[in-house]
Write an enzyme that holds these catalytic residues in place. Structure first.
Site, PDB file in Angstrom:
ATOM      1  N   ASN A   9       9.090 -24.265   3.069  1.00 49.32           N
ATOM      2  CA  ASN A   9       8.685 -25.455   2.914  1.00 49.32           C
ATOM      3  C   ASN A   9       8.371 -26.028   4.594  1.00 49.32           C
ATOM      4  O   ASN A   9       9.275 -26.349   4.938  1.00 49.32           O
ATOM      5  CB  ASN A   9       9.439 -26.749   2.251  1.00 49.32           C
ATOM      6  CG  ASN A   9       9.064 -28.115   2.435  1.00 49.32           C
ATOM      7  OD1 ASN A   9       7.700 -28.302   2.756  1.00 49.32           O
ATOM      8  ND2 ASN A   9       9.737 -29.052   2.080  1.00 49.32           N
ATOM      9  N   TRP A  10       7.193 -25.767   4.933  1.00 49.69           N
ATOM     10  CA  TRP A  10       6.881 -26.061   6.113  1.00 49.69           C
ATOM     11  C   TRP A  10       6.684 -27.654   6.713  1.00 49.69           C
ATOM     12  O   TRP A  10       6.956 -28.141   7.785  1.00 49.69           O
ATOM     13  CB  TRP A  10       5.449 -25.714   6.711  1.00 49.69           C
ATOM     14  CG  TRP A  10       5.252 -24.066   6.565  1.00 49.69           C
ATOM     15  CD1 TRP A  10       6.166 -23.170   6.066  1.00 49.69           C
ATOM     16  CD2 TRP A  10       4.171 -23.264   6.917  1.00 49.69           C
ATOM     17  NE1 TRP A  10       5.962 -21.889   6.083  1.00 49.69           N
ATOM     18  CE2 TRP A  10       4.603 -21.901   6.743  1.00 49.69           C
ATOM     19  CE3 TRP A  10       2.863 -23.519   7.506  1.00 49.69           C
ATOM     20  CZ2 TRP A  10       3.549 -21.098   6.721  1.00 49.69           C
ATOM     21  CZ3 TRP A  10       2.049 -22.687   7.834  1.00 49.69           C
ATOM     22  CH2 TRP A  10       2.467 -21.129   7.303  1.00 49.69           C
ATOM     23  N   LYS A  11       6.839 -28.380   5.806  1.00 50.52           N
ATOM     24  CA  LYS A  11       6.804 -29.779   6.124  1.00 50.52           C
ATOM     25  C   LYS A  11       5.790 -30.276   6.719  1.00 50.52           C
ATOM     26  O   LYS A  11       4.642 -29.643   6.910  1.00 50.52           O
ATOM     27  CB  LYS A  11       8.133 -30.229   6.511  1.00 50.52           C
ATOM     28  CG  LYS A  11       9.249 -30.135   5.678  1.00 50.52           C
ATOM     29  CD  LYS A  11      10.644 -30.352   5.885  1.00 50.52           C
ATOM     30  CE  LYS A  11      11.880 -29.784   5.074  1.00 50.52           C
ATOM     31  NZ  LYS A  11      13.180 -30.567   5.150  1.00 50.52           N
ATOM     32  N   HIS A  94      10.459 -34.168  -3.454  1.00 51.53           N
ATOM     33  CA  HIS A  94      11.316 -33.790  -2.433  1.00 51.53           C
ATOM     34  C   HIS A  94      11.981 -35.134  -1.962  1.00 51.53           C
ATOM     35  O   HIS A  94      11.353 -36.122  -1.970  1.00 51.53           O
ATOM     36  CB  HIS A  94      10.364 -33.190  -1.303  1.00 51.53           C
ATOM     37  CG  HIS A  94      11.254 -32.555  -0.242  1.00 51.53           C
ATOM     38  ND1 HIS A  94      12.035 -33.119   0.897  1.00 51.53           N
ATOM     39  CD2 HIS A  94      11.674 -31.393   0.027  1.00 51.53           C
ATOM     40  CE1 HIS A  94      12.649 -32.619   1.572  1.00 51.53           C
ATOM     41  NE2 HIS A  94      12.558 -31.172   1.036  1.00 51.53           N
ATOM     42  N   GLU A  96      12.578 -36.222   0.920  1.00 49.52           N
ATOM     43  CA  GLU A  96      11.703 -36.971   1.869  1.00 49.52           C
ATOM     44  C   GLU A  96      10.687 -37.717   1.388  1.00 49.52           C
ATOM     45  O   GLU A  96      10.281 -38.862   1.613  1.00 49.52           O
ATOM     46  CB  GLU A  96      11.477 -36.011   2.877  1.00 49.52           C
ATOM     47  CG  GLU A  96      12.436 -35.403   3.781  1.00 49.52           C
ATOM     48  CD  GLU A  96      12.087 -34.020   4.404  1.00 49.52           C
ATOM     49  OE1 GLU A  96      11.012 -33.606   4.544  1.00 49.52           O
ATOM     50  OE2 GLU A  96      13.173 -33.428   4.776  1.00 49.52           O
ATOM     51  N   GLU A 166      18.540 -29.816  -3.700  1.00 53.88           N
ATOM     52  CA  GLU A 166      18.527 -29.951  -2.402  1.00 53.88           C
ATOM     53  C   GLU A 166      19.614 -31.193  -2.060  1.00 53.88           C
ATOM     54  O   GLU A 166      19.060 -32.305  -2.019  1.00 53.88           O
ATOM     55  CB  GLU A 166      17.249 -30.201  -1.824  1.00 53.88           C
ATOM     56  CG  GLU A 166      16.503 -29.078  -1.795  1.00 53.88           C
ATOM     57  CD  GLU A 166      15.234 -28.987  -0.860  1.00 53.88           C
ATOM     58  OE1 GLU A 166      15.076 -27.953  -0.310  1.00 53.88           O
ATOM     59  OE2 GLU A 166      14.792 -30.047  -0.694  1.00 53.88           O
ATOM     60  N   GLY A 172      18.195 -30.203   6.818  1.00 51.40           N
ATOM     61  CA  GLY A 172      17.866 -30.296   8.308  1.00 51.40           C
ATOM     62  C   GLY A 172      19.218 -30.780   9.108  1.00 51.40           C
ATOM     63  O   GLY A 172      18.968 -31.207  10.451  1.00 51.40           O
ATOM     64  N   SER A 212      19.358 -26.519   4.868  1.00 48.20           N
ATOM     65  CA  SER A 212      20.146 -25.516   5.959  1.00 48.20           C
ATOM     66  C   SER A 212      20.171 -24.211   5.767  1.00 48.20           C
ATOM     67  O   SER A 212      21.299 -23.487   6.016  1.00 48.20           O
ATOM     68  CB  SER A 212      21.430 -26.170   6.656  1.00 48.20           C
ATOM     69  OG  SER A 212      21.026 -27.303   7.019  1.00 48.20           O
ATOM     70  N   GLY A 233      13.576 -24.909   4.630  1.00 52.39           N
ATOM     71  CA  GLY A 233      12.693 -26.008   5.588  1.00 52.39           C
ATOM     72  C   GLY A 233      12.462 -25.136   7.015  1.00 52.39           C
ATOM     73  O   GLY A 233      11.806 -24.286   7.339  1.00 52.39           O
ATOM     74  N   GLY A 234      13.570 -25.504   8.017  1.00 49.31           N
ATOM     75  CA  GLY A 234      13.221 -25.164   9.472  1.00 49.31           C
ATOM     76  C   GLY A 234      13.140 -23.864   9.692  1.00 49.31           C
ATOM     77  O   GLY A 234      12.283 -23.238  10.447  1.00 49.31           O
TER      78      GLY A 234
HETATM   79  P1  13P Z   1      15.976 -27.188   5.904  1.00 49.17           P
HETATM   80  O1  13P Z   1      16.172 -25.942   5.448  1.00 49.17           O
HETATM   81  O2  13P Z   1      15.325 -27.470   7.341  1.00 49.17           O
HETATM   82  O3  13P Z   1      17.456 -27.945   6.093  1.00 49.17           O
HETATM   83  O4  13P Z   1      15.214 -28.296   4.840  1.00 49.17           O
HETATM   84  C1  13P Z   1      15.406 -28.118   3.416  1.00 49.17           C
HETATM   85  C2  13P Z   1      14.358 -28.579   2.689  1.00 49.17           C
HETATM   86  O5  13P Z   1      14.200 -29.692   2.738  1.00 49.17           O
HETATM   87  C3  13P Z   1      13.422 -27.676   2.127  1.00 49.17           C
HETATM   88  O6  13P Z   1      12.707 -28.342   1.084  1.00 49.17           O
END
Ligand code: 13P
Length: 253
Positions: A9-11, A94, A96, A166, A172, A212, A233-234
């Site tokens: 997930n590149w956000k 998600h 967020e 999640e 993050g 993470s 994510g990251g």
């Molecule tokens: P991180 O891997 O950066 O913690 O993000 C997780 C995430 O929200 C994937 O959707």
């Protein structure tokens, strides 16, 4: 048999040039057959990425969508538009989006139904906040999210859904849930889905963990009995980091 799914997930990251460079590195790597790889770039990069994925097994997903197919919804993207650019998965609900864009369980439910109608596999995100975990209501919270998100969805459609656990406090933050915590919740999600539907749906359900996930903790997380993959994510933003997770089993170097 559940096939492992590693999703990135590149956000809100990467312009078109960065996106194409990242995807080219993934395409050029030898990916393990036993892992499905999915990338979810921002909307603006979907079309050009789809063009270069023609001969690749890598799957393309979106990070959100509107439930309507067209109309006066300024700023929104419809399931038909996503299909038009090769999208086969969509992340729905998600944390967020729930937190910053006030997405309710009811809206999440509408979006999942729409994705299913249009043959796009929804990745439903669920998870508790730190306060909810500290108050020992994490299971109740996740159960409610599941019941509300799946309301009115028949079992033959539910088979297409992927669920990502999640925990919000692990996103993050560098704080991963322990593999036991993650597996306990993944098993709980599977049991809840069995209660809502039946064992056929729950046994075939892919439950991903997100929060993470990195190259150095992926193998431990992925070794858990009820975890079938990761939503990253990251660490999905750099090919070398994402490939370490995809190759968590060291099958290919
Ligand atoms: P991180 O891997 O950066 O913690 O993000 C997780 C995430 O929200 C994937 O959707």
């Amino acid at each position: 048999m559940r096939k492992t799914l590693i999703a990135g997930n590149w956000k809100m990251n990467n312009n078109v040039k960065d996106s194409l460079e990242l995807v080219s590195s993934l395409i050029n790597a030898q990916l393990p057959d036993e892992v499905d790889v999915l990338i979810c770039p921002p909307f603006t990069a979907l079309y050009p990425i789809n063009e270069i994925l023609t001969y690749s097994e890598i799957k393309l997903g979106a990070q959100n969508m509107h439930f309507e197919v067209s109309g006066a919804y300024t700023g929104e993207v419809s399931p038909l538009m996503l299909k038009d650019v090769g999208v086969s998965y969509v992340i729905i609900g998600h944390s967020e989006r729930r937190q910053y864009f006030n997405e309710s369980d009811e809206l999440v439910n509408e979006k999942i139904k729409s994705a299913l109608i249009h043959d796009i596999k929804p990745i439903l995100c669920v998870g508790e906040s730190l306060i909810q975990r500290e108050s020992n209501i994490e299971k109740e919270t996740v159960k409610n999210q599941l019941i509300n998100a799946l309301r009115g969805i028949k079992s033959e459609d539910a088979k297409e859904i992927v669920i990502a656990y999640e925990p919000i406090w692990a996103i993050g933050t560098g704080k991963t849930a322990t593999s036991e915590q993650a597996n306990e919740m993944a098993a709980f999600i599977r049991n809840t889905v069995e209660e809502i539907y039946d064992i056929n749906v729950s046994e075939n359900l892919l439950v991903l963990y997100g929060g993470s996930v990195k190259g150095d903790n992926a193998a431990e997380i992925m070794s858990q009995s009820d975890i079938d993959g990761a939503l990253v994510g990251g660490a999905s933003l750099k090919a070398v980091d994402f490939l370490k997770i995809i190759m968590y089993n060291n099958h290919v170097q």
